[in-house]
Design a protein around this motif. Structure first.
Motif: not given
Lengths: 245, 245
Positions: A190-216
């Motif tokens: 998180n300390a490193m992520l704080d140094a870079i911007p948070l982009l909406p496309p990345n969030i979308e992508h992350s959410n889809a991956q999160h769903t896959m992970i949790v479902n598995a």
DNA sequence: GTTCAAAGGATCCCATTCAGACCTTTGAGG
DNA sequence: CCTCAAAGGTCTGAATGGGATCCTTTGAAC
């Protein structure tokens, strides 16, 4: 030549550096502040929630109440928590009104590689281990709740709910040391992520991956869980490497 | 009912237990003793070799020289090291004349599961990560040397050379935090292994698996490296579970 | 055989930390 | 309204740990 004693000169390849690393990261006060802050930033205690009482928390953290109180006082001054006296009082987490991204120094390339490598190992391993267990209904609910909360988070809360979800996956392994290790590596990440911007496309992508992970994990499919987590983690790694190099 | 405050009652599932774990395992003296002992027991500094000088080691461990000296003194009294004064002196690791297996208390089932789960995650992850790298010739030699040394070890030295090999695999990832984590989990594992007998058939089997793992890493085959390490780790897990339950 | 640098050995002083006891505030429940 | 338990707030003496300085020992190099 002081480095060529008879007993030296053998390849220690970093193992001794790992073993002779600092015994303690700082003094008791600093480490206590960091630990409580970690709990807040990772979303383990949320805004409005109460920390354990000073007496209990001091015992659990293995520090004296005096030291814990000093730590809490500086968190109060920084606006992270508020204390209320009296029975049913306590120390409560404040609403995160603080913005002003705390821009830390850019991490070194070594630190970046170190964190990303450790993170990959721990989180893919945790996902696989979690999928290998038969989870209690409560654990399944918790996992789903964290997933939903993360998916529905606005940008300024995303880091926290994202962290909380990844921590929930580690919790599903029921291995306390693994949970702690994931929490620690997440804090460094998180300390490193704080140094870079948070982009909406990345969030979308992350959410889809999160769903896959949790479902598995919920389906008990360790292979898919690991692979999905590996892809997810690689995405963040590529993002970080792109911005920080 | 003190556990039903408005802000409590939410599933914390062990995450808070992981975050509010003790800040420090003991006092500086105890932790220093443990750390140096860890280096000796894991075979990172071998019999006859010299530890870093007191001044250097104190800096690296982040403790005062006084504290380090006290730790060294108790290790001297326990027969682990000897100190020699004068230039080209230092503190040297003694020959392991100590036998008398230090029979610790049998670990709890929770502790056993915790260590084995964390170990699987870390060591399979390390094997895979190591196989993903192109290793320097020096690193390749070191890995092979540790493999050979382990394979040729008599029973009373096996635990140490075995530990050293597993640590060498972690070193091949070049991720300091991962090396440290593997070292720590190995120390916890060794404490448990000390409670069960060392059987020749298991050693044979281990040696064969070690060879497979190292070959896969040297060949750059992460899939095989992971699978071989997983089998190896599962073997130890089954052994421990059989003896300790 | 003198010199010197590097190692362990010892001592001082001060900041941090701890343990424990005690005080103050507060709201629920009788 | 009063009581009481549980929480934060405060204090003090003792123990721990750290930083700095100096002493002593030792073997290599000159």
């Amino acid at each position: 030549m002081p480095t060529s004693l008879p007993s030296d000169g053998i390849d220690k390849g970093g193992a001794d550096a790992a073993l002779f690393r600092p015994v303690r990261a700082g003094n008791a006060f600093e480490e206590t502040v960091e630990r409580v802050l970690q709990a807040i930033r990772l979303g383990v205690v949320r805004a409005g929630e109460r920390l354990p009482s000073e007496r209990e928390l001091a015992v659990r953290l293995g520090v004296s109440r005096m030291t814990l109180r000093e730590a809490i006082r500086s968190l109060q001054e920084a606006g992270y928590v508020e204390s209320r006296r009296g029975r049913y009082g306590g120390t409560f987490v404040s609403e995160p009104a603080r913005s002003a991204r705390p821009v830390g120094a850019a991490p070194s390339a070594e630190e970046l590689d170190d964190v990303l490598c450790l993170r990959t190992v721990l989180e893919t391993g945790a996902a696989e281990a979690a999928a290998n267990r038969t989870l209690a209904p409560q654990a399944r609910r918790h996992l789903r709740a964290c997933l939903d909360e993360c998916a529905g988070s606005p940008g300024d809360a995303y880091r926290r709910t994202d962290s909380r979800l990844h921590l929930a996956i580690a919790e599903a392994t029921a291995a306390p040391s693994l949970i702690a290790a994931v929490a620690d590596v997440r804090t460094r990440l998180n300390a490193m992520l704080d140094a870079i911007p948070l982009l909406p496309p990345n969030i979308e992508h992350s959410n889809a991956q999160h769903t896959m992970i949790v479902n598995a994990i919920l389906d008990g499919d360790p292979t898919v869980a690991r692979r999905a987590m590996a892809e997810h983690v690689d995405g963040t790694a590529a993002l970080l490497r792109g911005f920080l190099r």
